[in-house]
Design a protein around this motif. Structure first.
Motif, mmCIF file in Angstrom:
data_model
loop_
_atom_site.group_PDB
_atom_site.id
_atom_site.type_symbol
_atom_site.label_atom_id
_atom_site.label_comp_id
_atom_site.label_asym_id
_atom_site.label_seq_id
_atom_site.Cartn_x
_atom_site.Cartn_y
_atom_site.Cartn_z
ATOM 1 N N ALA A 39 -39.871 40.334 5.057
ATOM 2 C CA ALA A 39 -40.181 40.719 3.682
ATOM 3 C C ALA A 39 -38.908 40.594 2.851
ATOM 4 C CB ALA A 39 -40.713 42.140 3.650
ATOM 5 N N GLU A 40 -38.138 39.512 3.115
ATOM 6 C CA GLU A 40 -36.800 39.390 2.543
ATOM 7 C C GLU A 40 -36.749 39.075 1.050
ATOM 8 O OE1 GLU A 40 -38.384 37.266 4.426
ATOM 9 O OE2 GLU A 40 -38.178 35.285 3.570
ATOM 10 N N SER A 41 -37.842 38.521 0.513
ATOM 11 C CA SER A 41 -37.768 38.042 -0.876
ATOM 12 C C SER A 41 -39.063 38.286 -1.630
ATOM 13 C CB SER A 41 -37.488 36.536 -0.869
ATOM 14 O OG SER A 41 -38.594 35.866 -0.267
ATOM 15 N N TRP A 43 -40.721 35.993 -2.990
ATOM 16 C CA TRP A 43 -41.593 34.920 -2.506
ATOM 17 C C TRP A 43 -42.376 35.392 -1.286
ATOM 18 C CZ3 TRP A 43 -43.116 32.192 1.627
ATOM 19 C CH2 TRP A 43 -43.702 30.941 1.420
ATOM 20 N N ARG A 44 -41.664 36.007 -0.360
ATOM 21 C CA ARG A 44 -42.284 36.414 0.906
ATOM 22 C C ARG A 44 -43.360 37.477 0.674
ATOM 23 N NH1 ARG A 44 -42.537 33.364 4.631
ATOM 24 N NH2 ARG A 44 -40.390 32.831 4.156
ATOM 25 N N VAL A 45 -43.036 38.428 -0.200
ATOM 26 C CA VAL A 45 -43.998 39.496 -0.503
ATOM 27 C C VAL A 45 -45.263 38.881 -1.109
ATOM 28 C CG1 VAL A 45 -44.369 41.538 -1.963
ATOM 29 C CG2 VAL A 45 -42.187 41.239 -0.759
ATOM 30 N N VAL A 117 -47.692 28.233 8.512
ATOM 31 C CA VAL A 117 -47.579 28.267 7.052
ATOM 32 C C VAL A 117 -46.111 28.342 6.645
ATOM 33 C CG1 VAL A 117 -49.836 29.216 6.465
ATOM 34 C CG2 VAL A 117 -47.988 30.763 7.089
ATOM 35 N N ASP A 118 -45.835 27.835 5.450
ATOM 36 C CA ASP A 118 -44.506 27.882 4.836
ATOM 37 C C ASP A 118 -43.515 26.980 5.571
ATOM 38 O OD1 ASP A 118 -42.051 28.596 3.754
ATOM 39 O OD2 ASP A 118 -41.991 30.564 4.691
ATOM 40 N N ARG A 119 -42.601 27.540 6.344
ATOM 41 C CA ARG A 119 -41.607 26.717 7.045
ATOM 42 C C ARG A 119 -42.292 25.993 8.203
ATOM 43 N NH1 ARG A 119 -37.289 31.763 7.090
ATOM 44 N NH2 ARG A 119 -37.318 32.028 4.825
ATOM 45 N N ASP A 136 -42.715 20.902 0.168
ATOM 46 C CA ASP A 136 -41.808 19.804 0.488
ATOM 47 C C ASP A 136 -40.395 20.238 0.068
ATOM 48 O OD1 ASP A 136 -40.325 17.513 0.642
ATOM 49 O OD2 ASP A 136 -41.903 16.214 -0.158
ATOM 50 N N PHE A 137 -39.687 20.838 1.008
ATOM 51 C CA PHE A 137 -38.395 21.442 0.672
ATOM 52 C C PHE A 137 -37.313 20.412 0.354
ATOM 53 C CE2 PHE A 137 -40.571 24.443 3.578
ATOM 54 C CZ PHE A 137 -40.776 25.458 2.665
ATOM 55 N N SER A 138 -37.411 19.231 0.975
ATOM 56 C CA SER A 138 -36.425 18.192 0.653
ATOM 57 C C SER A 138 -36.630 17.719 -0.781
ATOM 58 C CB SER A 138 -36.571 16.988 1.562
ATOM 59 O OG SER A 138 -36.606 17.404 2.874
ATOM 60 N N THR A 174 -36.732 25.781 7.535
ATOM 61 C CA THR A 174 -37.014 24.495 6.890
ATOM 62 C C THR A 174 -36.600 24.495 5.422
ATOM 63 O OG1 THR A 174 -38.929 24.460 8.324
ATOM 64 C CG2 THR A 174 -38.761 22.677 6.735
ATOM 65 N N ALA A 175 -36.833 25.615 4.744
ATOM 66 C CA ALA A 175 -36.473 25.687 3.328
ATOM 67 C C ALA A 175 -34.958 25.497 3.162
ATOM 68 C CB ALA A 175 -36.918 27.021 2.742
ATOM 69 N N GLN A 176 -34.181 26.089 4.051
ATOM 70 C CA GLN A 176 -32.720 25.923 3.994
ATOM 71 C C GLN A 176 -32.339 24.477 4.313
ATOM 72 O OE1 GLN A 176 -30.621 25.628 7.188
ATOM 73 N NE2 GLN A 176 -29.118 24.890 5.714
ATOM 74 N N ASP A 201 -29.033 34.608 3.612
ATOM 75 C CA ASP A 201 -30.259 35.233 4.150
ATOM 76 C C ASP A 201 -31.432 35.375 3.187
ATOM 77 O OD1 ASP A 201 -28.848 35.463 6.445
ATOM 78 O OD2 ASP A 201 -28.558 37.640 6.333
ATOM 79 N N TYR A 202 -31.395 34.725 2.072
ATOM 80 C CA TYR A 202 -32.482 34.797 1.088
ATOM 81 C C TYR A 202 -32.632 36.174 0.450
ATOM 82 C CZ TYR A 202 -34.353 30.240 2.645
ATOM 83 O OH TYR A 202 -34.537 28.922 2.942
ATOM 84 N N THR A 203 -31.606 37.029 0.578
ATOM 85 C CA THR A 203 -31.752 38.362 -0.017
ATOM 86 C C THR A 203 -30.793 38.547 -1.194
ATOM 87 O OG1 THR A 203 -30.093 39.461 1.379
ATOM 88 C CG2 THR A 203 -32.356 39.377 2.242
ATOM 89 N N PHE A 260 -34.361 28.484 -6.629
ATOM 90 C CA PHE A 260 -35.648 28.024 -6.102
ATOM 91 C C PHE A 260 -36.589 29.208 -5.975
ATOM 92 C CE2 PHE A 260 -32.400 25.154 -4.702
ATOM 93 C CZ PHE A 260 -32.975 23.898 -4.814
ATOM 94 N N ASP A 261 -37.844 28.954 -6.082
ATOM 95 C CA ASP A 261 -38.990 29.883 -5.956
ATOM 96 C C ASP A 261 -39.742 29.999 -7.283
ATOM 97 O OD1 ASP A 261 -38.530 30.362 -3.304
ATOM 98 O OD2 ASP A 261 -37.907 32.454 -3.526
ATOM 99 N N ALA A 262 -38.999 30.338 -8.364
ATOM 100 C CA ALA A 262 -39.648 30.574 -9.653
ATOM 101 C C ALA A 262 -40.642 31.723 -9.579
ATOM 102 C CB ALA A 262 -40.303 29.299 -10.198
ATOM 103 N N GLU A 280 -39.830 25.501 -8.531
ATOM 104 C CA GLU A 280 -40.896 26.343 -7.995
ATOM 105 C C GLU A 280 -41.157 26.086 -6.514
ATOM 106 O OE1 GLU A 280 -45.329 27.664 -9.419
ATOM 107 O OE2 GLU A 280 -44.847 25.531 -9.514
ATOM 108 N N CYS A 281 -41.433 27.174 -5.804
ATOM 109 C CA CYS A 281 -41.914 27.083 -4.440
ATOM 110 C C CYS A 281 -43.132 28.000 -4.416
ATOM 111 C CB CYS A 281 -40.822 27.557 -3.471
ATOM 112 S SG CYS A 281 -41.285 27.339 -1.760
ATOM 113 N N ASN A 282 -44.273 27.441 -4.118
ATOM 114 C CA ASN A 282 -45.530 28.168 -4.306
ATOM 115 C C ASN A 282 -45.913 28.991 -3.067
ATOM 116 O OD1 ASN A 282 -48.147 28.936 -4.780
ATOM 117 N ND2 ASN A 282 -48.855 26.928 -5.447
#
Ligand code: GYE
Length: 344
Positions: A39-41, A43-45, A117-119, A136-138, A174-176, A201-203, A260-262, A280-282
């Motif tokens: 639940a680091e971000s 986005w994750r929530v 899902v996700d990564r 598509d993280f790249s 994968t996102a990293q 750590d995305y936090t 990233f994320d928006a 954006e990352c949906n």
């Protein structure tokens, strides 16, 4: 398969006579064990909420949720438990790409389909998972960097004058991998200076802590490439506390922040002019996950790989579109209305 026995009582009133009618109804649910990495971000929530909101009883699912607190061994334990519970499907949002072969083979041996899902997972045999839904993280990384290149050209900033620090995501996710490699490739192609690359750590807390250190070590930073909104927000706090300003006027000492994320929190900073570009990352993958799980369960056709739709938002309209490997990518100038419509 979970069965629910629903009893319905119909009571009629009048003259002390009680009529009881009971109807028994059998309902079948698709049992899904969801191993969420943490639940680091924001986005994750939002991703968790999207799954919970889509895989409901009403929609025919029985969801078992497990939060692994960013630890792969906890995810492996959760998957093993789902196998013991004989769930109909396992949904996995993996923390990092590698290390999944054994446990996914165990799921396969138990004939339980796994939807990622996700990564992504990096496994020898891609038949160890049934389907994948994500971003598509790249491309996200490439879009961000093409925007930065255009921005520099239009503002007459020489490539080597861009002095960038990368606040990376969780290493091995994968996102990293996609976002970091987008930056590395662009820096090599255009001749940008990367001063440092540090995982955060995305936090938000780690983003701030890492940025404080980077600011004290490099006084000439003018671009922060934060690999998600929470890191960017932490970095902006550090920038402001150090007496500097996050913005786009890098010729006059401002630090340009890319994110990233928006998510709403990130877009709010875009609106304030503190994040220059938010790709954006949906996270709203629940409806698609539900569709795919149903198709798998019912033996219908489905796509093995599904990419979700994404956009990018900027506080400036200096750069409206950029080209990337698959064509042209439009960047939207952010409005308050877009933020208001944001669900997460
Ligand atoms: O960008 C970040 C989250 O894997 C797409 O993980 C996800 C990333 C997202 O923690 O905020």
């Amino acid at each position: 398969m979970a069965l629910l026995l629903a009893g319905l009582l119909i009571l009629s009133s009048g003259c002390g006579k009680k009529e009881v009618e009971t109807t028994e109804e059998k309902q079948t649910f698709i049992t899904v064990g969801f191993s969420q990495l943490g639940a680091e971000s924001d986005w994750r929530v939002a991703n968790t909420e999207s799954m919970r909101g889509s895989l409901t009883r009403q929609a025919g699912f029985d969801l078992i949720f497990d939060d692994a607190q960013q630890k792969q061994d906890k995810q492996i334990m959760a998957i093993r438990k789902f196998i013991q519970q004989e769930v109909d499907c396992i949904l996995l949002a993996p923390v990092t790409e590698t290390g999944w072969d054994t446990v996914l083979q165990e799921a396969k041996d138990a004939e339980i389909p796994v939807v990622i899902v996700d990564r992504m997972v990096d496994v020898e045999d891609t038949n160890l998972y049934t389907a994948w839904i994500g971003s598509d993280f790249s491309k996200e990384g490439e879009v961000a960097c093409e925007w930065l290149n255009e921005f520099a050209i239009r503002n007459d900033i020489a490539p080597e004058e861009l002095r960038i620090v990368d606040l990376q995501g969780t290493l091995g996710a994968t996102a990293q991998i996609g976002r970091t490699s987008g930056l590395e490739k662009a820096a090599a192609k255009y001749g940008w200076t990367i001063l440092d690359m540090v995982p955060a750590d995305y936090t938000q807390a780690k983003g701030k802590e890492v940025m404080q250190r980077l600011l004290s070590e490099h006084e000439d930073i003018n671009v922060v490439y934060a690999e998600n909104d929470n890191e960017a927000i932490g970095a902006i706090e550090a920038i402001e506390e150090s007496g500097r300003t996050a913005g786009t006027d890098i010729k006059n000492g401002e630090i340009l922040v890319i994110s990233f994320d928006a998510a709403k929190s990130g877009l709010t900073k875009v609106m304030e002019g503190k994040i220059a570009l938010d790709v954006e990352c949906n996270p709203l993958q629940g409806p698609e996950a539900g569709k795919i799980i149903k198709a798998v369960y019912n033996g219908n056709e489905f796509n093995k790989y599904t990419y979700v739709n994404e956009n990018a938002f900027s506080c400036t309209d200096i750069v409206k579109s950029v080209s990337y490997k698959d064509g042209e990518y439009n960047i939207t100038k952010l409005t308050q209305e877009i933020i208001n419509r944001r669900e997460y």
